[in-house]
Write a protein that holds these residues in place. Structure first.
Motif, PDB file in Angstrom:
ATOM      1  N   PHE A   1     -11.274   6.681 -20.669  1.00 21.87           N
ATOM      2  CA  PHE A   1      -9.911   7.020 -21.454  1.00 21.87           C
ATOM      3  C   PHE A   1      -9.295   5.724 -21.945  1.00 21.87           C
ATOM      4  CE2 PHE A   1     -10.778   9.605 -17.566  1.00 21.87           C
ATOM      5  CZ  PHE A   1     -10.886  10.943 -18.092  1.00 21.87           C
ATOM      6  N   VAL A   2      -9.716   4.550 -21.781  1.00 22.32           N
ATOM      7  CA  VAL A   2      -8.947   3.206 -22.245  1.00 22.32           C
ATOM      8  C   VAL A   2      -8.664   3.225 -23.742  1.00 22.32           C
ATOM      9  CG1 VAL A   2      -9.469   1.746 -20.354  1.00 22.32           C
ATOM     10  CG2 VAL A   2     -10.935   1.748 -22.281  1.00 22.32           C
ATOM     11  N   PHE A   3      -9.519   3.996 -24.649  1.00 21.33           N
ATOM     12  CA  PHE A   3      -9.351   4.026 -26.100  1.00 21.33           C
ATOM     13  C   PHE A   3      -8.438   5.154 -26.619  1.00 21.33           C
ATOM     14  CE2 PHE A   3     -13.174   1.307 -25.343  1.00 21.33           C
ATOM     15  CZ  PHE A   3     -12.727   0.431 -25.989  1.00 21.33           C
ATOM     16  N   ASP A   4      -7.921   6.002 -25.603  1.00 22.69           N
ATOM     17  CA  ASP A   4      -7.085   7.092 -25.914  1.00 22.69           C
ATOM     18  C   ASP A   4      -5.688   6.715 -26.162  1.00 22.69           C
ATOM     19  OD1 ASP A   4      -9.255   8.583 -25.264  1.00 22.69           O
ATOM     20  OD2 ASP A   4      -8.306   9.694 -23.739  1.00 22.69           O
ATOM     21  N   ARG A   5      -5.074   7.398 -26.897  1.00 21.46           N
ATOM     22  CA  ARG A   5      -3.889   6.807 -27.532  1.00 21.46           C
ATOM     23  C   ARG A   5      -2.852   7.145 -26.414  1.00 21.46           C
ATOM     24  NH1 ARG A   5      -4.178   9.389 -33.531  1.00 21.46           N
ATOM     25  NH2 ARG A   5      -6.210   8.196 -34.093  1.00 21.46           N
ATOM     26  N   PHE A   6      -2.079   6.100 -26.115  1.00 21.50           N
ATOM     27  CA  PHE A   6      -0.597   6.207 -25.136  1.00 21.50           C
ATOM     28  C   PHE A   6      -1.263   6.176 -23.692  1.00 21.50           C
ATOM     29  CE2 PHE A   6       1.525   8.082 -28.875  1.00 21.50           C
ATOM     30  CZ  PHE A   6       2.397   7.005 -28.761  1.00 21.50           C
ATOM     31  N   TRP A   7      -2.768   5.934 -23.660  1.00 22.11           N
ATOM     32  CA  TRP A   7      -3.266   5.891 -22.169  1.00 22.11           C
ATOM     33  C   TRP A   7      -2.927   4.606 -21.673  1.00 22.11           C
ATOM     34  CZ3 TRP A   7      -6.480   2.705 -19.258  1.00 22.11           C
ATOM     35  CH2 TRP A   7      -6.705   3.097 -18.115  1.00 22.11           C
ATOM     36  N   ARG A   8      -2.530   4.281 -20.409  1.00 26.10           N
ATOM     37  CA  ARG A   8      -2.159   3.159 -19.728  1.00 26.10           C
ATOM     38  C   ARG A   8      -2.603   3.398 -18.204  1.00 26.10           C
ATOM     39  NH1 ARG A   8       3.547   0.973 -21.491  1.00 26.10           N
ATOM     40  NH2 ARG A   8       2.330  -0.948 -21.921  1.00 26.10           N
ATOM     41  N   ALA A   9      -3.106   2.370 -17.698  1.00 30.49           N
ATOM     42  CA  ALA A   9      -3.597   2.587 -16.234  1.00 30.49           C
ATOM     43  C   ALA A   9      -2.310   2.763 -15.580  1.00 30.49           C
ATOM     44  CB  ALA A   9      -4.531   1.300 -15.702  1.00 30.49           C
ATOM     45  N   ASP A  10      -1.371   2.158 -15.663  1.00 24.85           N
ATOM     46  CA  ASP A  10      -0.071   2.551 -14.925  1.00 24.85           C
ATOM     47  C   ASP A  10       0.458   3.443 -15.411  1.00 24.85           C
ATOM     48  OD1 ASP A  10       2.266   2.110 -13.855  1.00 24.85           O
ATOM     49  OD2 ASP A  10       2.993   0.452 -15.082  1.00 24.85           O
ATOM     50  N   LYS A  11       0.481   4.593 -14.618  1.00 25.16           N
ATOM     51  CA  LYS A  11       1.113   5.958 -14.758  1.00 25.16           C
ATOM     52  C   LYS A  11       2.543   5.969 -15.189  1.00 25.16           C
ATOM     53  CE  LYS A  11      -2.864   8.244 -14.825  1.00 25.16           C
ATOM     54  NZ  LYS A  11      -3.523   7.129 -15.285  1.00 25.16           N
ATOM     55  N   ALA A  12       3.164   5.113 -14.508  1.00 28.55           N
ATOM     56  CA  ALA A  12       4.490   4.944 -14.814  1.00 28.55           C
ATOM     57  C   ALA A  12       4.911   4.558 -16.109  1.00 28.55           C
ATOM     58  CB  ALA A  12       5.454   4.257 -13.493  1.00 28.55           C
TER      59      ALA A  12
END
Ligand SMILES: Nc1ncnc2c1ncn2[C@@H]1O[C@H](COP(=O)(O)OP(=O)(O)O)[C@@H](O)[C@H]1O
Ligand SMILES: [Mg+2]
Length: 431
Positions: free
Chosen positions: A364-375
């Motif tokens: 998912f890292v290359f998905d738009r607005f994806w961030r490991a930090d869910k907050a």
């Protein structure tokens, strides 16, 4: 994206249809085979039962009686060419036989299929017990009617091929119909997707003006701190920072919308680019950030590797990755950038000893607005679009980015882009 989706949909549709047709075909085949066998069994049982009254005569006269074709009661239903009738005494000893099949099968009551080593066509046999005296509870003998399965095997074979060809032709027709149907089904999705892209492009385009105006006004206000009430200075700084962030986000969205071809892509200024130089410039620019975080920042760049692309885009691609490496590496860590060449590709590795990414999150890292930090905290800055943009740029340049990462050990982003065989100077055309 959509042609791929259409083919995948069609393939799934065809797989489901092929499975249904196979189950249906297998069902028809088994049903017809069973019904042919049960009809044959009935026929053989009737023949064996019709021969029962002749048992006493056969026991007395043996084969001589059986050969009196005109007098035997079962003559009308007996097919001399493919069937056989055998009489056995109660010890299982053969008393007489009439017909073409003369094989030694074990005597078993009921219907059985036996292999025929001579003709390789199996034989179906039906054996009945004979009771001439109803007071006895033991049979006096047995009569076995048998028939070669040649006819049934031929019909089964024909049925098999009819089902195979029928199934294949149906599948081809389903494929053609499915091709049309999937196209029809995807049309509205394609339309709404392109509307969505257009909306993002238009919205970010329209938002850019007001945000620029706010930013400019705030900057002007901040140029004259004496006019600002001391209590408002902090608020103004917050507005300025939020506006900068919003401007960055709008710029990123507009960039992605343009790479999606939602709007006219302003013609890229493609030139021959020395990759080592472009990366070195970024490294120099980001070195203060590394020093501030006490990160060991190293680079090994192979010279004379040239790519053909838009300088500002490639700059953005590498700076996004290097910035991330510095951002997501805690102080005291290491970041290594290397540029090498493998066959006709330049390989840029951005390696860090940072927080890493969990294996289940890597897709998912290359998905738009994806961030490991869910907050989605903005503690680290950024918009969550950096990697999506980097990926889009790599793809626009015929390359790709791959990622290997381990949580708490570090990540390595590898960019692979085609290189020019030799440096090509593109001179501006004389006007
Ligand atoms: N080098 C890295 N190490 C660990 N996590 C990373 C790294 N690069 C990116 N990520 C993760 O991927 C997410 C998306 O990155 P990016 O698209 O650049 O957005 P942003 O940096 O604005 O959050 C980040 O929020 C972070 O969780
Ligand atoms: Mg980032």
């Amino acid at each position: 994206m959509f042609p791929g989706l259409r083919w995948r949909l069609l393939l799934s549709y065809l797989t489901v249809m092929a499975a249904i047709l196979s189950i249906f075909g297998a069902g028809v085949y088994v049903f017809f085979s069973r019904s042919m066998y049960s009809q044959l069994d009935k026929k053989l049982r009737t023949l064996a039962q019709a021969a029962t009254p002749s048992f006493t005569q056969v026991k007395a006269k043996g084969s001589t009686y059986v050969n009196q074709v005109d007098t035997v009661p079962w003559r009308d239903i007996f097919n001399h060419d493919s069937q056989s009738l055998e009489w056995f005494d109660n010890q299982g000893k053969l008393l007489a036989r009439r017909g073409t099949i003369d094989l030694e099968f074990p005597l078993k009551l009921g219907s059985w299929t036996f292999p025929n080593k001579k003709t390789h066509v199996p034989v179906r046999a039906y054996t009945v017990s004979v009771f001439t005296d109803s007071s006895l509870d033991r049979p006096e003998g047995f009569i076995r009617a048998s028939q070669s399965l040649e006819e049934i095997e031929t019909i089964k074979n024909q049925l098999f091929w009819v089902l195979i060809f029928g199934g294949m032709s149906t599948l081809i027709l389903i494929g053609l119909g499915g091709f049309w149907l999937t196209r029809k089904a995807i049309e509205p999705i394609e339309e709404s997707f392109s509307k969505l892209k257009q909306f993002t492009a238009d919205a970010s385009h329209e938002l850019r003006g007001p945000v620029t105006a706010i930013k400019a006004s705030v900057d002007v206000m901040q140029c004259h701190p004496e006019r600002i009430h001391p209590k408002d200075a902090k608020k103004l700084a917050a507005i300025s920072s939020a506006t900068t962030q919003m401007g960055q986000l709008i710029g990123d969205l507009l960039f992605l919308a343009r790479t999606d071809n939602a709007t006219d892509v302003p013609s890229r200024k493609r030139t021959t680019i020395a990759l080592d130089r472009i990366i070195q410039d970024i490294v120099v620019l980001l070195e203060p950030m590394a020093q501030e975080k006490n990160i060991t920042f190293k680079y090994q760049l192979m010279p004379n590797i040239y790519a053909f692309g838009d300088k500002s885009e490639l700059n953005r691609l590498f700076s996004n990755l290097i910035e991330n490496a510095l951002q997501y590496t805690p102080s005291g860590g290491k970041v290594n950038v290397s540029l090498t060449k493998h066959n006709r590709f330049a390989l840029v590795n951005v390696e860090d000893s940072g927080i890493g990414i969990a294996p289940e999150q890597i897709p998912f890292v290359f998905d738009r607005f994806w961030r490991a930090d869910k907050a989605r905290t903005r503690r680290e800055g950024g918009t969550g679009l950096g990697l999506a943009i980097a990926n889009a740029i790599a793809q626009n340049n015929g390359g790709k980015i791959t990622l290997t990462s381990q949580v708490n050990k570090g990540s390595c982003f590898q960019v692979r882009i085609p290189v020019l065989a030799q440096k090509v100077e593109i001179k501006p055309r004389p006007v």
